[in-house]
Design an enzyme around this catalytic site. Structure first.
Site, PDB file in Angstrom:
ATOM      1  N   PRO A 224      37.812  36.229  40.037  1.00  8.15           N
ATOM      2  CA  PRO A 224      37.716  35.153  39.042  1.00  8.15           C
ATOM      3  C   PRO A 224      39.042  34.578  38.577  1.00  8.15           C
ATOM      4  CG  PRO A 224      37.189  37.259  38.047  1.00  8.15           C
ATOM      5  CD  PRO A 224      37.296  37.506  39.512  1.00  8.15           C
ATOM      6  N   GLU A 242      41.378  39.349  35.816  1.00 13.79           N
ATOM      7  CA  GLU A 242      41.590  39.474  34.360  1.00 13.79           C
ATOM      8  C   GLU A 242      42.340  38.301  33.745  1.00 13.79           C
ATOM      9  OE1 GLU A 242      43.354  42.735  31.120  1.00 13.79           O
ATOM     10  OE2 GLU A 242      43.305  43.206  33.264  1.00 13.79           O
ATOM     11  N   LYS A 258      39.404  47.248  30.630  1.00 12.14           N
ATOM     12  CA  LYS A 258      39.676  48.682  30.630  1.00 12.14           C
ATOM     13  C   LYS A 258      38.360  49.395  30.896  1.00 12.14           C
ATOM     14  CE  LYS A 258      43.953  49.409  30.399  1.00 12.14           C
ATOM     15  NZ  LYS A 258      44.529  49.966  31.631  1.00 12.14           N
TER      16      LYS A 258
END
Length: 450
Positions: A224, A242, A258
């Site tokens: 992404p 991220e 995480k």
């Protein structure tokens, strides 16, 4: 500002290949790319951009006479209320700690573009420019004449990129990583830190075309927050999942990751894991603190907490923190407050950063830094440079590369499990070479069964 609808054309990897060929023919700099979920688009491609080493403080700076106020002016919004992009500064900023005397790549590099190609969510390509020039015919042809596929390839015989690349990877030292994890656990027991992200790295030798590696990576894994930059210094191919930080109008957002399990595992195990949940919540608090340094008092909020999402090869726990920036706060101010990203450092942040330089076997380089774009119209979006391959050259001119991997250590961490998490995160990238080799074997007449 000008925008033209080009229509349905090739897939992102194929258009990138066509843009690279166009750049070679015209003897202009190579293209750059953002692919996945950037600025409300499925991809933002820069047809050609000169990406040069710059001072870290200037990597995402914008000209004083830039044409729009970061996406807040409706003159620069599309009909779906998302901002146009038009152009901007695209670049990367390396992780700032333990810098070697001669880093493999510059600490920061970026370039300015007046023109982008945007792929919308419906599969339509658009030409956008901060100027007024119409789309050149050869640029439109690179988009529209590139073959298209209905879906990403599902096996090694369906390669979408004909240009060759090859990497021979050398794995990291397991004993070195284990020592780092054990030192971190000792520091947690002593109360020096609560959590820290201990990293290691694969190294390699490469030849061929780094852009072809990136094209294969996005077509096979669909990350992404993927990004690609290339210059005379080398290349950065980031297959990141991220978001480090975005700034649209006055709203800041960060979506730290995480918690990790391989895709073969039951994703419900993440929410049930005391270790993974604690790790994520600690980093969410750290992001709240980082953004709070540049936010309006009382505006920091957690919009999403502990959502399980798929990423290439793994499941992740993802949360999102948002805030409203104070008047006068710039992108440089945000970086001063929040960089390096919370999810790749630890709690408390400054102490974790200091200790990590002692626990890790090598400098991180671009890994754990950030890659992204700052547009005077659309705002700023920056990834966390994980799942990122750095391509450079040694003193003899041979191609050398690196792939960093790591994971957050808490009091509940097991060194063997942490090592396996590193391997799980690297697996989807290392597998690209296996797929490439299978394609070459098949195309050369092999039976594919060896």
């Amino acid at each position: 500002m000008r925008m033209e609808r080009l229509g349905r054309g090739g897939t992102v990897d194929r258009v990138l290949g066509a843009l690279a060929e166009r750049a070679r023919i015209l003897a202009i700099p190579a293209p750059a790319a953002l692919s996945g979920e950037w600025f409300g688009a499925a991809a933002v491609l820069v047809p050609s951009v000169s990406v040069e080493s710059v001072p870290p403080a200037e990597v995402f700076s914008l000209p004083a006479d830039a044409p729009g106020p970061g996406g807040a002016d409706r003159r620069f919004q599309r009909s779906d209320d998302r901002p146009l992009i038009g152009g901007g500064r695209i670049g990367y900023l390396a992780y700032p700690d333990r810098i070697p005397d001669r880093p493999a790549l510059p600490l920061a590099a970026s370039g300015w573009t007046d023109t982008v190609l945007r792929l919308d969510a419906d599969g339509c390509w658009w030409y956008e420019t901060l100027g007024t020039a119409p789309c050149p015919d050869d640029l439109a042809a690179a988009v529209l004449d590139s073959p298209s596929t209905a879906a990403p390839p599902t096996n090694a015989t369906e390669s979408t990129n004909a240009t060759d690349w090859h990497i021979d990877w050398t794995p990291p030292r397991r004993d070195e990583h284990r020592r780092g994890v054990e030192h971190c656990l000792d520091a947690i027991r002593a109360g020096e830190v609560y959590q820290a992200c201990v990293c290691t790295r694969f190294t390699g030798r490469w030849d061929g075309d780094p852009l072809a590696f990136f094209a294969d990576g996005i077509s096979r894994t669909d990350p992404p927050r993927a990004a690609y930059l290339q210059g005379s210094w080398g290349a950065v191919a980031s297959l990141s999942p991220e978001l480090f930080v975005s700034l649209h109008g006055d709203t800041l957002r960060s979506s730290p990751i995480k918690g990790t399990l391989p895709l073969s595992a039951d994703p419900a195990g993440l929410r049930a894991s005391v270790k993974d949940v604690a790790e994520n919540v600690m980093i969410v608090d750290l992001v709240r603190n980082d953004l709070g340094r540049v936010a309006e008092t009382g505006s920091v909020r957690v919009e999403d907490l502990l959502t399980v999402r798929p990423a290439p090869g793994v499941w992740h726990l993802v949360s999102t923190v948002a805030a409203e920036r104070r008047p006068g706060v710039t992108v440089a101010d945000v970086l001063d407050a929040a960089f390096p990203p919370a999810s790749v450092t630890g709690c408390p942040k400054l102490r974790a950063r200091t200790l990590l330089t002692r626990w890790e076997g090598s400098a991180r380089g671009v890994y754990c830094g950030t890659v992204g774009m700052s547009s005077p119209i659309a705002g700023t979006e920056l990834n966390v440079a994980i799942r990122t391959v750095e391509f450079g050259h040694d003193d003899s001119g041979n191609g050398v590369c690196a792939l960093g991997v790591g994971g957050g250590i808490t009091i509940d961490s097991d060194p063997d499990a942490e090592w396996q998490e590193c391997l799980d995160k690297a697996a989807s990238i290392l597998a690209l070479g296996d797929a490439r080799a299978a394609v070459q074997h098949t195309s050369s007449g092999g039976d594919g069964n060896s």
